[in-house]
Scaffold this active site. Structure first.
Site: not given
Ligand SMILES: *[C@@H]1O[C@H](CO)[C@@H](O)[C@H](O)[C@H]1NC(C)=O
Ligand SMILES: *[C@@H]1O[C@H](CO)[C@@H](O)[C@H](O)[C@H]1NC(C)=O
Ligand SMILES: *[C@@H]1O[C@H](CO)[C@@H](O)[C@H](O)[C@H]1NC(C)=O
Length: 515
Positions: A183, A445, A470
């Site tokens: 991320s 995602d 994700h």
């Protein structure tokens, strides 16, 4: 995002913690929940027979202002070390970067990069991000202090930690250091290689949203697409039902005090839904819930998968009830509430703002205030649904999300737009031009559209894993992992072989290396 990025600020869900009403976005709560789940199962595994000691936790003194050598103030940055696989001081070092929430010992014990370490006899180090977890400088989170919070500061920390830790653990100067992150931390991993190629040999950037964007309307485009994807249990009917459920919530919100009181009871809201801004807060939270289900689909510890959510939304369909999708959404809210251990949800905008203004670090344990600051000063990432084709609610609109930066930090909308542009020119957006970086993403995602999903030349490679959510490639492997995820992990392993040379024990791979 690393995980997560509840980068995911605009969609605030206030959760009342047994009456104390500490707010946090649903996505951030979800990620915390997943992280805790994965860490607790991780520790129990490592305590099995033959397991080494628990990882060592340490603290590094770092300059508060790395860009001003006259400023002698410092803070303590937390790290973890797992030397259980470290074969020689000439071996590689896998540096797992923390992002916009606390990091834990799990960062060096489970999932990437820990699962990859045995194959190359690597030392694994986890480094918590400044201003998150327990790495918060003395003086708390007031606006003057937050001036020392940015990705550029975090990268300076990575560079100085890399040098300090090499000395501390007597790592050979010939050892290659490889950054890992998911991320926002994935972006940091890519940027660490981009900005410090003399210190960082290569990086694996998972679900890294390297392009900053003010109005992140593409988020809901991917959410819609994923809800229709049969590969993850979605269908066109599921998306239509989700859309109908939102329309029904909006209809009830407009239908007068009686209908709103019923809605409040049914959705477990802590207080009344009379004010327009609180209604937008509710609609934002419901979108965060659906977005969160997609973003974290099929991960260990998530309360709902896309398949289950679609099941709930479509459940009453056969008896032709018009409110069936709404009832399904309501059930989904209850499932999430229950799994997060919450009694009711606060949708008070005033309460959101008040909580975000609190500068004592302990109140914002999931880093809510800090991450809002980073979105206001670097990234934007405000998820919107204002396009007529967007199937959910148009509220909360972009201006009300930007207004939060103004109300909490006194930052104007135009300054945010300029900051986003500056971030992209400083890092290069989706064409960073870094070498020896592997970008990995899952096409379920919503964040993959801000990342690098196509290789640009042989030294900047990209992997888009079908049906993955994700940062899923970083998670510990599970029997339920899809064939495409297994294949994706094999590709990451092969990329590391290309960088580091053949792994020990030849056939050793993340698929067979335990953990
Ligand atoms: C650098 O730090 C010194 C000492 O704290 C301070 O007086 C000075 O104003 C700082 N310079 C800048 C450019 O911030
Ligand atoms: C560090 O490594 C060198 C060899 O590279 C060795 O001579 C030295 O004793 C080591 N120092 C410590 C403290 O382990
Ligand atoms: C429709 O089906 C749902 C789920 O099976 C059930 O809970 C609900 O009571 C039904 N409604 C009617 C009107 O039959």
């Amino acid at each position: 995002m690393a995980g997560r990025p509840a980068l995911w600020r605009g969609l605030l869900l206030l959760l009342s913690l047994g009456g104390s009403s500490a707010p946090a976005s649903l996505l951030r709560r979800l990620r915390e929940h997943i992280q805790q789940f994965q860490e607790s199962s991780g520790l129990s595994l490592t305590l099995g027979p033959g397991a080494g000691a628990l990882p060592k936790q340490g603290w590094l003194g770092q300059p508060l202002d790395p860009f001003n050598t006259s400023d002698r103030r410092s803070f303590l940055q937390r790290y973890w070390v797992n030397d259980q696989h470290w074969a020689s001081q000439h071996g590689p070092v896998f540096l797992h970067l923390g992002g916009e929430s606390r990091l834990g010992s799990g960062s060096v014990m489970r999932g990437h990069p820990a699962a990859l370490a045995p194959a190359w006899g690597a030392l694994v180090i986890g480094l918590e991000h400044r201003f998150y977890g327990l790495s918060i400088p003395a003086g708390g989170l007031d606006v003057a202090q937050l001036g020392f919070l940015s990705s550029r500061h975090a990268l300076a920390d990575v560079a100085s930690a890399r040098l300090a830790l090499a000395r501390l653990f007597n790592v050979s100067t010939s050892s290659p250091w490889i950054c890992f992150g998911g991320s926002y931390a994935g972006s940091l991993a890519a940027w660490a290689r981009l900005k410090f190629p003399h210190l960082i040999f290569a990086s694996v950037a998972s679900s890294a949203p390297v392009r900053a964007v003010l109005d992140f309307s593409e988020y809901n485009e991917v959410v819609s697409r994923s809800l229709t994807s049969t590969a993850v249990g979605g269908s066109p009917e599921c998306l239509a039902a989700a859309s109908a459920a939102f329309a029904e919530v909006e209809r009830r919100l407009r239908a007068g005090p009686g209908a709103r009181a019923a809605l409040r009871a049914e959705l477990g809201a802590c207080s009344s839904l009379g004010r327009t801004e609180d209604q937008a807060e509710l609609l934002g939270a419901l979108q965060a819930l659906v977005g969160g289900v997609v973003q974290y689909d099929a991960q260990a510890g998530v309360p709902l998968s896309v398949r289950r959510l679609c099941g709930l939304l479509l459940e009453g369909r056969s008896n032709g009830s018009r409110s069936a999708p709404y009832l399904g959404l309501r059930r989904a809210v209850q499932v999430v509430l229950h799994s997060l251990g919450q009694r009711c949800l606060s949708f008070s905008r005033a309460e959101t703002v008040a909580q975000l203004k609190v500068t004592a670090p302990h109140v914002s344990s999931v880093g809510e205030r800090q991450w809002l600051y980073q979105t206001c000063t670097e990234f934007g990432f405000y998820v919107t649904c204002e396009d007529p084709r967007c199937p959910f609610s148009q509220l909360p609109a972009l201006p009300s999300q930007l207004e939060l930066c103004e109300r909490v930090f006194g930052l104007s909308a135009s300054s945010i737009a300029r900051a986003v542009a500056q971030t992209n020119s400083y890092y290069g957006g989706q064409t960073p031009g870094a070498t020896q970086v592997l970008f990995t993403n899952g096409d379920t995602d919503p964040w993959h559209v801000l990342s690098v999903t196509r290789a640009s030349g042989p030294s900047e490679s990209a992997l888009l894993i079908p049906g993955a959510s994700h940062c899923m490639d970083m998670a510990p492997k599970r029997p339920s992992d899809s064939p495409s995820l297994r294949l994706g992990r094999q590709s990451i392993f092969q990329q590391l072989q290309a960088w580091l040379g053949p792994a020990k024990g030849s056939q050793e791979s993340p698929v067979s290396s335990g953990g």
